[in-house]
Design a protein around this motif. Structure first.
Motif, PDB file in Angstrom:
ATOM      1  N   GLN A   1     -15.910  38.912 -45.912  1.00 59.25           N
ATOM      2  CA  GLN A   1     -16.358  38.604 -44.561  1.00 59.25           C
ATOM      3  C   GLN A   1     -16.103  39.814 -43.661  1.00 59.25           C
ATOM      4  O   GLN A   1     -15.003  40.379 -43.662  1.00 59.25           O
ATOM      5  CB  GLN A   1     -15.607  37.387 -44.017  1.00 59.25           C
ATOM      6  CG  GLN A   1     -15.900  36.089 -44.758  1.00 59.25           C
ATOM      7  CD  GLN A   1     -17.310  35.579 -44.476  1.00 59.25           C
ATOM      8  OE1 GLN A   1     -17.844  35.774 -43.404  1.00 59.25           O
ATOM      9  NE2 GLN A   1     -17.899  34.918 -45.467  1.00 59.25           N
TER      10      GLN A   1
ATOM     11  N   GLN B   1     -21.258  38.506 -37.432  1.00 61.37           N
ATOM     12  CA  GLN B   1     -20.484  38.182 -38.632  1.00 61.37           C
ATOM     13  C   GLN B   1     -21.400  38.363 -39.830  1.00 61.37           C
ATOM     14  O   GLN B   1     -22.514  37.843 -39.861  1.00 61.37           O
ATOM     15  CB  GLN B   1     -19.966  36.753 -38.578  1.00 61.37           C
ATOM     16  CG  GLN B   1     -19.141  36.372 -39.798  1.00 61.37           C
ATOM     17  CD  GLN B   1     -18.700  34.923 -39.766  1.00 61.37           C
ATOM     18  OE1 GLN B   1     -18.777  34.280 -38.732  1.00 61.37           O
ATOM     19  NE2 GLN B   1     -18.271  34.421 -40.905  1.00 61.37           N
TER      20      GLN B   1
ATOM     21  N   LEU C   1     -11.576  31.942 -42.129  1.00 64.79           N
ATOM     22  CA  LEU C   1     -13.017  32.061 -42.290  1.00 64.79           C
ATOM     23  C   LEU C   1     -13.725  30.790 -41.859  1.00 64.79           C
ATOM     24  O   LEU C   1     -14.864  30.816 -41.403  1.00 64.79           O
ATOM     25  CB  LEU C   1     -13.354  32.391 -43.750  1.00 64.79           C
ATOM     26  CG  LEU C   1     -12.764  33.710 -44.281  1.00 64.79           C
ATOM     27  CD1 LEU C   1     -13.211  33.936 -45.714  1.00 64.79           C
ATOM     28  CD2 LEU C   1     -13.189  34.882 -43.421  1.00 64.79           C
TER      29      LEU C   1
ATOM     30  N   SER D   1     -16.717  30.663 -39.043  1.00 65.46           N
ATOM     31  CA  SER D   1     -18.047  30.258 -39.471  1.00 65.46           C
ATOM     32  C   SER D   1     -18.698  29.299 -38.484  1.00 65.46           C
ATOM     33  O   SER D   1     -19.796  28.823 -38.721  1.00 65.46           O
ATOM     34  CB  SER D   1     -17.975  29.607 -40.867  1.00 65.46           C
ATOM     35  OG  SER D   1     -17.224  28.396 -40.791  1.00 65.46           O
TER      36      SER D   1
ATOM     37  N   THR E   1     -21.586  38.697 -44.236  1.00 64.85           N
ATOM     38  CA  THR E   1     -20.959  38.589 -45.547  1.00 64.85           C
ATOM     39  C   THR E   1     -21.484  39.703 -46.438  1.00 64.85           C
ATOM     40  O   THR E   1     -22.689  39.842 -46.637  1.00 64.85           O
ATOM     41  CB  THR E   1     -21.263  37.226 -46.193  1.00 64.85           C
ATOM     42  OG1 THR E   1     -20.789  36.182 -45.342  1.00 64.85           O
ATOM     43  CG2 THR E   1     -20.585  37.113 -47.550  1.00 64.85           C
TER      44      THR E   1
END
Length: 538
Positions: free
Chosen positions: A347, A340, A211, A215, A342
């Motif tokens: 995720q 991407q 992750l 990110s 959340t």
């Protein structure tokens, strides 16, 4: 008279096989209808499940009696075929067996009851056609009412509307092709936060993709990305056989490490030169390669689930390759965007605007893991029921209106039967009335009074009157309480099939696990399924 039994008192004793099936019916009877109560199922490891979904309750129960397993199999078949009506089928099984016991006490032989039930169900299915209504199109407003009916009683009114809205919007988005719709549920939110996404959602929690790597700001969102797919590991190839490398000095060690680094650099350059911005790998990606790709602006995703991998390949037009060395720009596909996102603590990647195969994902939310999973089950049932109604093209009024009408029809037909089979027809009709009686009981009203009033209104020509949400008689069409005709038809057929099978059994004979069957093969005992310890028929 043909079909009668002797006055042997043993015929009047409760059949243990029927008792086991009746216990199962009694266990889930209180979950039927909009006022049905929930069951709390406690697992051996302390897991607690609260639901009123009949199919799931039966699935989680630890059913020990073989006849109970027959009913369990029929319930599973009902759920797999039409997605609803499991509780209806099991309640009918219990009612038909109860009437069969009464008929046996009256002197009828099981074969006479079986034959009568077969004739009665054929007559009922013939009569069912006159209560069916047709659906006009995929935009028919009554599809929404059918979806709401499937959910009613499992959540509050506002949520029921939301479930139906989500279901119809998702099905319409993919042309009612269920195979192009994916359901994902996540805890940590509310139902109102659920949305229908145009595209495919990939859960990164199921992969080991870093992750921290994902990110990176340059990999958060890509518009019209070039998507490549590799169906093998990406990294330094390992030998198939056990080999060892002996390094004599630091120079050889440095050369060996440089060789590995050069290979990693070669892999990264091959990906970058092919114009890839999103790389999905079905297996693992070397950590150093993954980090280097992210630094070069490529979004790497490893260990993509096989089903999602295949869906993405079809939807994006990408051609999976077995090695990065074989990757070219011609093998890449694209989508409108990759983001991407959340969701709760998970995720995810959302691939929207798939050009080759239009896809949709229902992103469902619930406050806790249990609630989120229950939301997913409810939506899945809602989708199945809506699809069944559309495929069959007809629906019927709900609330027990049709079972009541059929019971009255069978009562009229039985008067024309010259032999004692008329008693079986009457018993079959009484069993059908168990459905509206149960609905009234679960709503807290007197079932006898409610059923009597419904019959009076049917006699007056109002054949769409059934048990309303408040337990009192109401016109089901006006109330918007509709259900697919296929659901009731299937439940009735399966119930009669199971009851017929059970009535042919007069005893349960157990054998040891090393007994051989007639063809000489070992007949192994049913293995424990590890279900929840809510045993029926010990």
């Amino acid at each position: 008279m043909l079909g009668e039994t002797t006055d042997d008192d043993s015929n009047n004793e409760p059949n243990p096989t029927q008792t086991a099936a009746g216990e199962l019916a009694d266990a889930i009877r209180t979950t039927l209808g909009p006022n049905g109560l929930d069951k709390m199922v406690v697992g051996e490891n302390g897991t607690v499940i609260v639901t009123n979904d009949g199919s799931k309750i039966i699935e989680w129960m630890d059913i020990t009696h073989p006849v109970g397993r027959l009913v369990e199999q029929a319930a599973a078949a009902q759920d797999n075929t039409v997605g609803d009506g499991t509780t209806t089928a099991v309640v009918l099984v219990g009612a038909l067996l109860e009437e069969a016991a009464t008929l046996r006490s009256a002197g009828l032989h099981p074969t006479t009851i079986i034959d009568g039930y077969g004739r009665a169900v054929e007559a009922a299915l013939d009569q069912l056609a006159q209560y069916e209504r047709g659906l006009h199109s995929r935009q028919d407003d009554r599809l929404t009412q059918i979806a709401k009916t499937a959910v009613t009683g499992r959540w509050d009114d506002a949520s029921t509307d939301r479930f139906a809205e989500l279901t119809l919007s998702a099905l319409q988005a993919i042309g009612f092709d269920r195979s192009r719709l994916t359901l994902k549920s996540y805890p940590g939110g509310e139902l109102r936060e659920s949305v229908c996404l145009d595209g495919v959602l990939v859960d990164l929690e199921t992969s080991s993709t870093s992750l921290n790597t994902l990110s990176h700001p340059r990999t958060r969102t890509h518009d019209e990305p070039a998507i490549a797919m590799v169906d093998a590991e990406i990294g330094i190839e390992e030998p198939n056989n056990v080999e060892s490398v002996e390094l004599q000095d630091a120079t050889q060690r440095n050369a060996f490490q440089a060789h590995e680094q050069d290979r990693r650099t070669e892999l990264v350059e091959q990906v970058v030169q092919s114009g890839v911005t999103v790389l999905l790998c079905q297996k693992s990606i070397d950590e150093a390669v993954r980090t280097a790709l992210a630094q070069r602006g490529v979004l790497p995703v490893e260990r993509t689930r096989r089903d999602e991998f295949d869906v993405i390949a079809r939807a994006t037009g990408s051609t999976p390759v077995m090695s990065v060395d074989d990757l070219t720009a011609d093998d890449t596909g694209t989508v409108g965007s990759v983001t991407q996102r959340t969701v709760g603590t998970a995720q995810t990647l959302v691939l929207q605007g798939c050009p080759e195969e239009h896809r949709a994902t229902l992103l469902l939310r619930g406050g806790t893991p249990h609630v989120a999973e229950e939301v997913r089950r409810i939506v899945a049932d809602c989708i199945d029921v809506t699809r069944v109604a559309l495929d069959d093209g007809v629906f019927v009024p709900g609330g027990g209106a049709v079972p009541t009408a059929l019971a009255m029809d069978l009562a009229a037909l039985s008067r024309e039967i010259p032999d004692r089979t008329q008693l079986v027809f009457d018993g079959f009709g009484t069993a059908l009335e168990a459905l509206p009686r149960t609905l009234a009981t679960n709503a807290g009203t007197d079932p006898l009074t409610t059923l009597t009033e419904i019959k009076q209104r049917h006699d007056a020509g109002a054949e769409t009157v059934g048990v309303g949400p408040d337990g009192h008689p109401r016109d089901m069409i006006d109330a918007g309480i509709l259900e697919p005709a296929a659901v009731f038809r299937s439940a009735l057929q399966r119930a009669v099939a199971v009851v017929t099978q059970i009535l042919r059994v007069d005893d349960v004979v157990r054998t040891s696990t090393n007994e051989r069957t007639a063809d000489g093969e070992h007949d192994h005992a049913h293995a424990a399924t590890g279900g929840y310890p809510w045993a029926v028929g010990h």
